[in-house]
Design an enzyme around this catalytic site. Structure first.
Site, mmCIF file in Angstrom:
data_model
loop_
_atom_site.group_PDB
_atom_site.id
_atom_site.type_symbol
_atom_site.label_atom_id
_atom_site.label_comp_id
_atom_site.label_asym_id
_atom_site.label_seq_id
_atom_site.Cartn_x
_atom_site.Cartn_y
_atom_site.Cartn_z
ATOM 1 C CG ASP A 257 -25.755 -38.855 -107.316
ATOM 2 O OD1 ASP A 257 -25.099 -38.917 -106.261
ATOM 3 O OD2 ASP A 257 -25.238 -38.718 -108.441
ATOM 4 C CG ASN A 267 -24.139 -38.245 -102.161
ATOM 5 O OD1 ASN A 267 -23.984 -37.779 -103.285
ATOM 6 N ND2 ASN A 267 -23.195 -38.167 -101.240
HETATM 7 O O1 MRU Z 1 -20.406 -42.145 -108.971
HETATM 8 P P1 MRU Z 1 -20.159 -40.660 -108.918
HETATM 9 O O2 MRU Z 1 -18.722 -40.313 -108.722
HETATM 10 O O3 MRU Z 1 -20.779 -39.951 -110.087
HETATM 11 O O4 MRU Z 1 -20.934 -40.188 -107.618
HETATM 12 C C1 MRU Z 1 -20.973 -38.818 -107.326
HETATM 13 C C2 MRU Z 1 -21.700 -38.487 -106.081
HETATM 14 O O5 MRU Z 1 -22.273 -39.314 -105.416
HETATM 15 C C3 MRU Z 1 -21.774 -37.021 -105.740
HETATM 16 O O6 MRU Z 1 -21.772 -36.832 -104.353
HETATM 17 C C4 MRU Z 1 -23.084 -36.432 -106.321
HETATM 18 O O7 MRU Z 1 -23.184 -36.738 -107.672
HETATM 19 C C5 MRU Z 1 -23.155 -34.975 -106.127
HETATM 20 S S1 MRU Z 1 -22.005 -34.098 -107.125
HETATM 21 C C6 MRU Z 1 -22.205 -32.439 -106.866
#
Ligand code: MRU
Length: 370
Positions: A257, A267
């Site tokens: 993220d 992440n």
């Molecule tokens: O809370 P989320 O579902 O948005 O979290 C997503 C993640 O942690 C993913 O691993 C990250 O955004 C990478 S997506 C290519």
């Protein structure tokens, strides 16, 4: 009178993805709207949410109907277009004020993924160049949002191609959360690497952590890998260390993220523990992410703001309360994995490593901002 040429969304190649429905798509011309695949009801149902206002998009991002760092960036980019469309009939100044207001509103929705603010900024910049009528400026924003969507799919495909050689032929790969096509416009980041390796003829077993509390691994990663014909097995998060100890896994790969200049990576919650377990069992731990996920304005992961979500996501499953009344729940959505635990970063520019003690800033700027 010459009719204006309608501004249509890009056609996205979805070659590796079987019959997986698109994560998000602009429907129609400049009078159109954003259609999102509602990820909260997968895998039981395939349903869509149509967003016609910035408030609709904000709400869909907050509820995780659209989620994953690159996907929320592109959704928010379209949200900025939707939220400023009415102002494009007024003056340049009115449009500029509305761009500022809606951009700030959308960026506050989820704080951890840097892609959101990055994408909103790009579309806002397209709308605030001088010397154009408000309507022309707004059309430039819509074109910029379409370009972002096309670029995201292209970048993700290149991430897959860059990382495919790392995937063990005949072995096992463990992943966490969903960093796949559902988290992007197409292909994903970590899962793109697996799709590319599969397309090259490699055969391997993918293990997907279920990813409590909201089960993105069990519901979403398993769903999209199955749709694409990959061999996928789901495990409880608590089983990951035992799986690594069993010798069935030769590679761990996750998304990100936000990646700080020293390589510290935010992440989904649980990623840090997985990286520690992978190190203990000498299994390489990779992060796959586009350059837009690198935030070189922060030196380390200590500066990353971690989103805290509702306690009910932990304490309630479906309509059942699983934690005794009066007991509190802690629900950080993300954690930070220290850079030394990461074997490499798979990006659209190849597999990168931070220089120990220097991070990435000394060797390149992943976003080309310097
Ligand atoms: O809370 P989320 O579902 O948005 O979290 C997503 C993640 O942690 C993913 O691993 C990250 O955004 C990478 S997506 C290519």
């Amino acid at each position: 009178m010459i009719a204006a040429i309608p501004i249509l969304p890009p056609r996205i190649d979805r070659g590796w993805l079987g019959n997986l429905p698109p994560t998000l798509e602009w429907d129609g011309d400049e009078t159109g709207f954003l259609r999102l695949l509602d990820q909260t009801v997968l895998p039981e149902r395939v349903a869509f949410r149509d967003c016609r206002t910035a408030e609709d998009v904000w709400d869909a991002i907050k509820r995780l109907q659209v989620r994953g760092a690159p996907a929320i960036g592109v959704a928010a980019a379209y949200g900025l277009c939707l939220g400023t469309r009415a102002a494009s009939a007024a003056s340049n100044d009115a449009l500029a004020a509305e761009i500022r207001r809606v951009a700030e509103y959308l960026c506050a929705c989820r704080p951890t993924a840097v892609n959101l603010a990055w994408a909103v900024r790009r579309v806002a910049q397209a709308g605030t160049q001088k010397g154009r009528a408000a309507r022309e400026a707004w059309l430039a924003m819509l074109r910029a949002a379409h370009a972002l969507a096309a670029e995201d799919a292209d970048v993700c495909r290149r991430i897959g191609e860059a990382g495919a050689r790392l995937v063990p032929d005949g072995g096992g790969v463990l992943t966490h959360c969903n960093a796949g096509a559902l988290a992007t416009v197409a292909y994903g980041t970590a899962l793109s690497v697996l799709y590319a390796a599969h397309a090259q003829g490699k055969r391997f077993r993918v293990f997907a952590d279920e990813t409590r509390p909201l089960l993105q691994g069990a519901r979403l990663t398993a769903y999209e890998l199955q749709a694409a014909g990959l061999d996928v097995t789901v495990l409880c998060d608590g089983a990951a260390a035992s799986l690594l100890a069993s010798g069935q896994v030769q590679m761990v790969i996750v998304g990100a993220d936000r990646i700080a200049a020293n390589g510290d990576t935010a992440n989904k919650i649980g990623t840090y523990g997985l990286a520690l377990a992978a190190r203990a069992h000498e299994v390489p731990f990779y992060v796959a992410a586009p350059r837009s996920t690198f935030d070189l304005s922060i030196r380390s992961g200590a500066e990353i703001r971690i989103e805290e979500r509702a306690a009910s996501e932990v304490g309630v499953i479906g309509d059942r309360e699983i934690v005794p009344k009066g007991v509190s729940c802690w629900n950080p959505a993300f954690d930070v994995t220290p850079s030394p635990l990461i074997a490499g970063f798979v990006t659209e520019s190849g597999v990168l490593q931070p220089v120990p003690g220097h991070g990435f800033g000394e060797i390149f700027d992943p976003r080309g901002l310097k």
